[in-house]
Motif scaffolding. Structure first.
Motif, PDB file in Angstrom:
ATOM      1  N   ARG A  88     -11.133   0.585   9.949  1.00 32.02           N
ATOM      2  CA  ARG A  88      -9.844  -0.083  10.088  1.00 32.02           C
ATOM      3  C   ARG A  88      -8.733   0.945  10.242  1.00 32.02           C
ATOM      4  O   ARG A  88      -8.926   2.149  10.027  1.00 32.02           O
ATOM      5  CB  ARG A  88      -9.560  -0.968   8.865  1.00 32.02           C
ATOM      6  CG  ARG A  88      -9.445  -0.184   7.564  1.00 32.02           C
ATOM      7  CD  ARG A  88      -9.137  -1.065   6.379  1.00 32.02           C
ATOM      8  NE  ARG A  88      -8.739  -0.261   5.227  1.00 32.02           N
ATOM      9  CZ  ARG A  88      -8.049  -0.719   4.199  1.00 32.02           C
ATOM     10  NH1 ARG A  88      -7.694  -1.997   4.160  1.00 32.02           N
ATOM     11  NH2 ARG A  88      -7.712   0.074   3.199  1.00 32.02           N
ATOM     12  N   ARG A  90      -4.675   1.556   8.946  1.00 34.09           N
ATOM     13  CA  ARG A  90      -3.713   1.104   7.946  1.00 34.09           C
ATOM     14  C   ARG A  90      -2.301   1.140   8.522  1.00 34.09           C
ATOM     15  O   ARG A  90      -1.972   1.989   9.342  1.00 34.09           O
ATOM     16  CB  ARG A  90      -3.779   1.991   6.703  1.00 34.09           C
ATOM     17  CG  ARG A  90      -5.147   1.984   6.025  1.00 34.09           C
ATOM     18  CD  ARG A  90      -5.100   2.749   4.712  1.00 34.09           C
ATOM     19  NE  ARG A  90      -4.607   4.094   4.887  1.00 34.09           N
ATOM     20  CZ  ARG A  90      -3.579   4.617   4.208  1.00 34.09           C
ATOM     21  NH1 ARG A  90      -2.931   3.884   3.330  1.00 34.09           N
ATOM     22  NH2 ARG A  90      -3.210   5.865   4.420  1.00 34.09           N
ATOM     23  N   ASN A  91      -1.468   0.244   8.046  1.00 36.68           N
ATOM     24  CA  ASN A  91      -0.073   0.210   8.466  1.00 36.68           C
ATOM     25  C   ASN A  91       0.697   1.254   7.654  1.00 36.68           C
ATOM     26  O   ASN A  91       1.513   0.931   6.796  1.00 36.68           O
ATOM     27  CB  ASN A  91       0.506  -1.195   8.252  1.00 36.68           C
ATOM     28  CG  ASN A  91       1.885  -1.350   8.867  1.00 36.68           C
ATOM     29  OD1 ASN A  91       2.358  -0.483   9.582  1.00 36.68           O
ATOM     30  ND2 ASN A  91       2.529  -2.468   8.579  1.00 36.68           N
ATOM     31  N   THR A 111       4.415  -0.894  11.737  1.00 33.51           N
ATOM     32  CA  THR A 111       5.115  -2.123  12.108  1.00 33.51           C
ATOM     33  C   THR A 111       5.360  -2.927  10.834  1.00 33.51           C
ATOM     34  O   THR A 111       4.941  -2.546   9.745  1.00 33.51           O
ATOM     35  CB  THR A 111       4.292  -2.985  13.082  1.00 33.51           C
ATOM     36  OG1 THR A 111       3.146  -3.500  12.394  1.00 33.51           O
ATOM     37  CG2 THR A 111       3.842  -2.171  14.288  1.00 33.51           C
ATOM     38  N   THR A 113       4.033  -5.812  10.219  1.00 30.83           N
ATOM     39  CA  THR A 113       3.018  -6.863  10.150  1.00 30.83           C
ATOM     40  C   THR A 113       2.002  -6.579   9.049  1.00 30.83           C
ATOM     41  O   THR A 113       2.357  -6.211   7.949  1.00 30.83           O
ATOM     42  CB  THR A 113       2.322  -7.015  11.511  1.00 30.83           C
ATOM     43  OG1 THR A 113       1.734  -5.750  11.881  1.00 30.83           O
ATOM     44  CG2 THR A 113       3.328  -7.396  12.592  1.00 30.83           C
ATOM     45  N   ALA A 114       0.736  -6.753   9.337  1.00 27.93           N
ATOM     46  CA  ALA A 114      -0.322  -6.676   8.331  1.00 27.93           C
ATOM     47  C   ALA A 114      -0.428  -5.300   7.700  1.00 27.93           C
ATOM     48  O   ALA A 114       0.012  -4.298   8.254  1.00 27.93           O
ATOM     49  CB  ALA A 114      -1.654  -7.059   8.969  1.00 27.93           C
ATOM     50  N   ASP A 115      -1.043  -5.260   6.516  1.00 31.64           N
ATOM     51  CA  ASP A 115      -1.264  -3.994   5.823  1.00 31.64           C
ATOM     52  C   ASP A 115      -2.328  -3.153   6.521  1.00 31.64           C
ATOM     53  O   ASP A 115      -2.300  -1.923   6.468  1.00 31.64           O
ATOM     54  CB  ASP A 115      -1.692  -4.245   4.373  1.00 31.64           C
ATOM     55  CG  ASP A 115      -0.569  -4.844   3.538  1.00 31.64           C
ATOM     56  OD1 ASP A 115       0.604  -4.629   3.897  1.00 31.64           O
ATOM     57  OD2 ASP A 115      -0.873  -5.514   2.543  1.00 31.64           O
ATOM     58  N   ALA A 116      -3.294  -3.813   7.158  1.00 37.43           N
ATOM     59  CA  ALA A 116      -4.368  -3.106   7.848  1.00 37.43           C
ATOM     60  C   ALA A 116      -4.940  -4.013   8.930  1.00 37.43           C
ATOM     61  O   ALA A 116      -4.799  -5.238   8.875  1.00 37.43           O
ATOM     62  CB  ALA A 116      -5.469  -2.698   6.870  1.00 37.43           C
ATOM     63  N   MET A 117      -5.583  -3.392   9.931  1.00 37.85           N
ATOM     64  CA  MET A 117      -6.279  -4.137  10.970  1.00 37.85           C
ATOM     65  C   MET A 117      -7.668  -3.526  11.145  1.00 37.85           C
ATOM     66  O   MET A 117      -7.812  -2.304  11.184  1.00 37.85           O
ATOM     67  CB  MET A 117      -5.522  -4.084  12.297  1.00 37.85           C
ATOM     68  CG  MET A 117      -4.212  -4.840  12.292  1.00 37.85           C
ATOM     69  SD  MET A 117      -3.545  -5.089  13.988  1.00 37.85           S
ATOM     70  CE  MET A 117      -3.203  -3.391  14.480  1.00 37.85           C
ATOM     71  N   TRP A 153      -4.326   2.318  15.091  1.00 39.10           N
ATOM     72  CA  TRP A 153      -3.510   1.097  15.012  1.00 39.10           C
ATOM     73  C   TRP A 153      -3.099   0.623  16.405  1.00 39.10           C
ATOM     74  O   TRP A 153      -3.248  -0.552  16.749  1.00 39.10           O
ATOM     75  CB  TRP A 153      -2.280   1.347  14.153  1.00 39.10           C
ATOM     76  CG  TRP A 153      -1.450   0.121  13.922  1.00 39.10           C
ATOM     77  CD1 TRP A 153      -0.503  -0.402  14.757  1.00 39.10           C
ATOM     78  CD2 TRP A 153      -1.500  -0.754  12.787  1.00 39.10           C
ATOM     79  NE1 TRP A 153       0.054  -1.537  14.215  1.00 39.10           N
ATOM     80  CE2 TRP A 153      -0.545  -1.776  13.007  1.00 39.10           C
ATOM     81  CE3 TRP A 153      -2.249  -0.758  11.612  1.00 39.10           C
ATOM     82  CZ2 TRP A 153      -0.330  -2.788  12.085  1.00 39.10           C
ATOM     83  CZ3 TRP A 153      -2.023  -1.785  10.698  1.00 39.10           C
ATOM     84  CH2 TRP A 153      -1.075  -2.781  10.936  1.00 39.10           C
ATOM     85  N   GLU A 157      -4.155  -2.816  18.440  1.00 42.38           N
ATOM     86  CA  GLU A 157      -3.134  -3.684  19.028  1.00 42.38           C
ATOM     87  C   GLU A 157      -3.464  -4.013  20.486  1.00 42.38           C
ATOM     88  O   GLU A 157      -3.322  -5.156  20.928  1.00 42.38           O
ATOM     89  CB  GLU A 157      -1.761  -3.002  18.965  1.00 42.38           C
ATOM     90  CG  GLU A 157      -1.090  -3.025  17.611  1.00 42.38           C
ATOM     91  CD  GLU A 157       0.285  -2.399  17.651  1.00 42.38           C
ATOM     92  OE1 GLU A 157       1.115  -2.759  16.793  1.00 42.38           O
ATOM     93  OE2 GLU A 157       0.542  -1.529  18.513  1.00 42.38           O
ATOM     94  N   LYS A 160      -6.329  -6.502  20.759  1.00 43.75           N
ATOM     95  CA  LYS A 160      -5.869  -7.849  20.456  1.00 43.75           C
ATOM     96  C   LYS A 160      -4.996  -8.432  21.573  1.00 43.75           C
ATOM     97  O   LYS A 160      -4.914  -9.650  21.738  1.00 43.75           O
ATOM     98  CB  LYS A 160      -5.085  -7.848  19.133  1.00 43.75           C
ATOM     99  CG  LYS A 160      -5.937  -7.573  17.907  1.00 43.75           C
ATOM    100  CD  LYS A 160      -5.091  -7.577  16.640  1.00 43.75           C
ATOM    101  CE  LYS A 160      -5.933  -7.367  15.402  1.00 43.75           C
ATOM    102  NZ  LYS A 160      -6.845  -8.490  15.131  1.00 43.75           N
TER     103      LYS A 160
END
Length: 221
Positions: A88, A90-91, A111, A113-117, A153, A157, A160
C-alpha cells in the motif's frame, strides 16, 4: 503493435545520501530481457529524478505516452537488507528530508483523502514469485514517507482513474559498487539475484495483466 501487452518499469536516480541508486541498472537489465513469453510484450522503462515535481510532471507524461497495462516500480530502501513488496501507499510525506532538488514538503500528507491506498491482492503473487527465486523477500505495509511512497500513491491514483490496470512497488536493498550488500549472519544479495527476482515478478505481472486484459475484453460477435 497496439495489440501487444505493455509493461512500464520505473526506477529512481541518485538522491541525497545515495549517490548510487541500484534501481537504475536493475531496470535497465529487466527492460532488455528477451524471452519467448515476452514476444507479445512491449517493455518500456523510465528513471525518475528523485523530486516531487518530477513525479508530478513525468508520471502523467510517461503513462500517456506508453499507455501501459501494468506498472512495475522499483525504489531503494538503503536501510533494509532484503527485498520488500509494498502492499500500500500511505497518505504521508516527510517534512524532514529534502528531495534531490532540495525541496521539502510543506505538509505531512499527499491529499486530504484516505489514510492509505492498497495496490491490491496481486502483490501477494509478486512476493511469492520473488521468494521462489531464493531471495529474501518480505511483504511491507509501510513504503516510508519519501519519494517511493509518493510515487506509489500517485500510481494507485492513476490505476483508480482508468490508467494502468495494475501497479506495484518494490523496494530493493542498497548494493555496494561490487554488486553485493553484506548482512551480518546472512548471505549476500547480489545484483544478479535481484535481476532474477525482478524477472520473476515481471513475468508474474505479465501473466496477471494478460489475464486482466482478457477478462475485460468484449466477447466476440
Amino acid at each position: 503493435m497496439s495489440d501487444r501487452l505493455r509493461i512500464l518499469l520505473t526506477g529512481f536516480g541518485p538522491f541525497p545520501g545515495a549517490p548510487y541508486n541500484p534501481t537504475q541498472p536493475l531496470v535497465a537489465r529487466l527492460a532488455q530481457l528477451r524471452r519467448p513469453a515476452l514476444d507479445d510484450v512491449a517493455i518500456s522503462s523510465h528513471i525518475f529524478p528523485v523530486t516531487y515535481a518530477a513525479v508530478d510532471h513525468q508520471l502523467p507524461e510517461v503513462l500517456a505516452k506508453q499507455k501501459p497495462d501494468a506498472l512495475l516500480m522499483f525504489g531503494l530502501a538503503a536501510r533494509t537488507p532484503y527485498l520488500r513488496v509494498e502492499t500500500r501507499a500511505r497518505n504521508a510525506v516527510t517534512m524532514l528530508w529534502p528531495d534531490a532538488a532540495n525541496t521539502r514538503s510543506s505538509k505531512r500528507g499527499i491529499t486530504g483523502t484516505a489514510d492509505a491506498m492498497a495496490f491490491g491482492p496481486h502483490t501477494a503473487r509478486l512476493l511469492r514469485a520473488a521468494r521462489l527465486t531464493g531471495i529474501d523477500a518480505r511483504s511491507s505495509r509501510d513504503a516510508g514517507a519519501y519519494l517511493c511512497n509518493y510515487l506509489s500513491w500517485r500510481a494507485i491514483e492513476n490505476v483508480k482513474a482508468g490508467g494502468p490496470q495494475l501497479a506495484a512497488f518494490i523496494h530493493i536493498p542498497l548494493l555496494g559498487r561490487s554488486g553485493a550488500v553484506r548482512r551480518k549472519g546472512a548471505a549476500r544479495i547480489t545484483l544478479e539475484e535481484l535481476v532474477d527476482a525482478g524477472e520473476a515478478m515481471l513475468m508474474e505481472m505479465v501473466g496477471l495483466a494478460r489475464k486482466r486484459r482478457n477478462t475485460l475484453a468484449p466477447p466476440p460477435r
